[in-house]
Scaffold this active site. Structure first.
Site, short mmCIF file in Angstrom:
data_model
loop_
_atom_site.label_atom_id
_atom_site.label_comp_id
_atom_site.label_asym_id
_atom_site.label_seq_id
_atom_site.Cartn_x
_atom_site.Cartn_y
_atom_site.Cartn_z
N GLY A 1 0.81 -1.21 0.00
CA GLY A 1 0.00 0.00 0.00
C GLY A 1 0.84 1.26 0.00
O GLY A 1 1.88 1.34 -0.66
N GLY A 2 0.40 2.23 0.77
CA GLY A 2 1.11 3.51 0.82
C GLY A 2 2.55 3.38 1.30
O GLY A 2 3.39 4.21 0.95
N GLY B 1 18.15 11.28 -33.57
CA GLY B 1 17.91 11.86 -32.25
C GLY B 1 18.53 11.07 -31.12
O GLY B 1 18.87 11.63 -30.07
N ALA B 2 18.70 9.76 -31.34
CA ALA B 2 19.31 8.93 -30.30
C ALA B 2 20.78 9.30 -30.11
O ALA B 2 21.32 9.18 -29.01
CB ALA B 2 19.16 7.46 -30.66
#
Length: 517
Positions: A172-173, A407-408
């Site tokens: 959970g949290g 772009g890589a």
């Protein structure tokens, strides 16, 4: 006069009760499963006799649901400071043997005190997470306690290293505190980390799953990418934490623990020439390049099982601690995809925060094509790498081994993205795209009109590669600062690092940049 014996005896009695924790039977049960108790984990972490505890006598204040009659030694968590390899470190260890290590007001207050002390003292924090979750009897007070811990995790981020060890349930949290830290180590057995368990998922969505699929160390290491290391046992987890700390400074105002000798050994390594295949399409293992570059082949890989098309981790070159980032041709041909971009970007930002130089090894044909990649945001995720490298002010050295396309090429820390030194091998190809793709676009008409289109295409591809897809065109335009033999790489990088240790680079004043999350 000596202290009143009754007072001294009372103190020893209270100490013994607190130190007993959940009792010998629970300790024996853990030992039978090959696990350590909360205190034993801290004993393994710190040098013998150096642990100083805070809050040994802490007591909860809850009076509802019969809690007024319940004794909870140390309120279920052991906290304090000690020394690891001569350096002070703060730590907390949740005690599952005491009310399941559940977190309540005082429990969280002890953890918060540890984090507050760490940031004031400028020392790393290690947390052993082993808790059943919020202490329901304390209601929203336990939720507030989690919030206070999370808040401090964020305040410490980028100030002192934070390492989480998941050694039991973390549900959970509670899972968000480790998620906010720098590195997570998780034991292979006995540990689970999840937000919603299998039963909750089934009842809400109808999906049938298992804890192994969603909450195990294997799932988090290879699929979700939530953790960085898998440990075979509690002792192994501590050993990994020790090794990780050996590469990290205590805080962001210090340099990493470099081991710089007065004289730098400049020796070529002919075996490096044999690592890259003659065929540019044949894969090779970038880890072998990294190990050849690292002192004594000592390389601590981070997130080894996640996004395996990029390799990250720590080592030393000429005694200087560095973070390695390398495309891995053995997986997805070394392309950059969503997961690889996230993995590399976060690592680069960590290195920058803690003054760790970055060595980038490039063999990238581009970003991974695909409808799913586009729809899930490869543009946004790839931009994280551009942002991370461009904003990093630590020394940045890039070695272009083979392909560096489109772009890589920029995302792998080109000269234009702020690399201080760009070194290329003779096998390097720096271009907008591969020779095949470029030729099919540029010479489409010539190929179409040729008597033998296939032969003409082959001829034009070879011409294009010879003229444009070489390191010398980039070197001529200072996009690469030198072209060297692979055998010279370690010495060249070591010299460059030594010369960049005094690097200072300022940026426009601002709160922070807006990274494309």
């Amino acid at each position: 006069m000596a202290i009143d014996k009754k007072l001294a005896d009372e103190l020893e009695k209270r100490r013994a009760h607190a130190l007993e924790g959940g009792g010998q039977k629970k300790a024996d049960d853990r030992h039978a499963k090959g696990r350590l108790t909360a205190r034993e984990r801290l004993d393994a972490l710190f040098s013998k006799g150096t642990f100083q505890e805070f809050g040994l006598h802490a007591k909860h204040r809850t009076r509802h649901f019969g809690m007024d009659k319940k004794d909870i030694p140390t309120d279920g968590v052991v906290v304090g400071t000690g020394f690891v390899d001569g350096r002070p470190v703060a730590a907390f260890s949740q005690d599952f043997g005491v009310v399941g290590g559940s977190l309540g007001e005082i429990h969280s207050k002890k953890i918060c005190h540890t984090l507050d002390h760490a940031v004031k003292a400028g020392i790393p924090v290690i947390g052993f997470n082993d808790s059943g979750g919020a202490r329901i009897q304390e209601g929203v007070g336990s939720l507030a306690g989690y919030g206070q811990v999370f808040y401090r995790n964020v305040q410490l981020s980028g100030v002192v290293p934070q390492i989480s060890i998941i050694a039991g349930p973390c549900a959970g949290g509670a899972a968000y505190s480790p998620a906010l830290t720098d590195f997570i180590i998780m034991t292979r057995e006995h540990a689970q980390m999840f937000i919603c368990g299998p039963e909750v998922i089934r009842s809400v969505t109808g999906e049938v799953t298992t804890m192994d699929e969603i909450g195990s160390a294997r799932a988090h290491a290879s699929i979700s990418g939530n953790i960085h290391f898998i440990a075979d046992s509690d002792a192994h987890a501590v050993a990994l934490a020790h090794r990780l700390l050996s590469f990290l400074p205590s805080n962001n105002m210090q340099d990493p623990p470099h081991h710089v000798a007065a004289d730098l050994s400049i020796v070529d390594d002919p075996t490096m020439d044999e690592l890259v295949p003659a065929d540019p399409k044949s894969p090779f293992d970038v880890r072998e390049v990294i190990k050849k570059m690292a002192d004594d082949a000592d390389f601590l890989e981070v997130q080894e099982l996640f996004a395996q098309n990029i390799v990250i981790g720590f080592g030393r070159i000429g005694g200087i601690v560095v973070g390695f980032v390398g495309n891995q041709p053995m997986a997805k041909a070394g392309t950059l995809d969503i997961d690889a971009s996230d993995k590399a970007a976060r690592f680069v930002r960590f290195c920058n925060v803690y003054n760790i130089p970055i060595v980038t090894l490039v063999d990238v044909p581009g970003f991974l094509p695909g409808v799913k990649q586009e729809q899930q945001g490869i543009i946004r995720h790839g931009a994280k790498m551009l942002f991370a490298y461009a904003s990093a002010t630590v020394p940045k050295i890039t070695v272009i081994m083979r392909k560096a396309y489109g772009g890589a090429y920029l995302a792998m820390c080109s000269e234009d993205m702020g690399a201080d030194r760009v070194i290329a091998w003779p096998t390097a190809e720096i271009a907008v795209m591969g020779a095949e793709g470029a030729s099919n676009i540029l010479y489409r008409k010539e190929i179409k009109d040729a008597e033998n289109p296939a032969e003409k295409a082959k001829e034009l591809i070879a011409e294009y590669r010879e003229e444009f897809a070489t390191p010398y065109l980039a070197a001529g335009e200072l996009m690469a600062h030198d072209v060297i033999q692979p055998r010279e790489t370690r010495s060249a990088v070591a010299l460059a690092l030594r010369g960049l240790m005094s690097k200072r680079e300022t940026r426009p004043p601002k709160k922070h940049g807006n990274i494309p999350l």
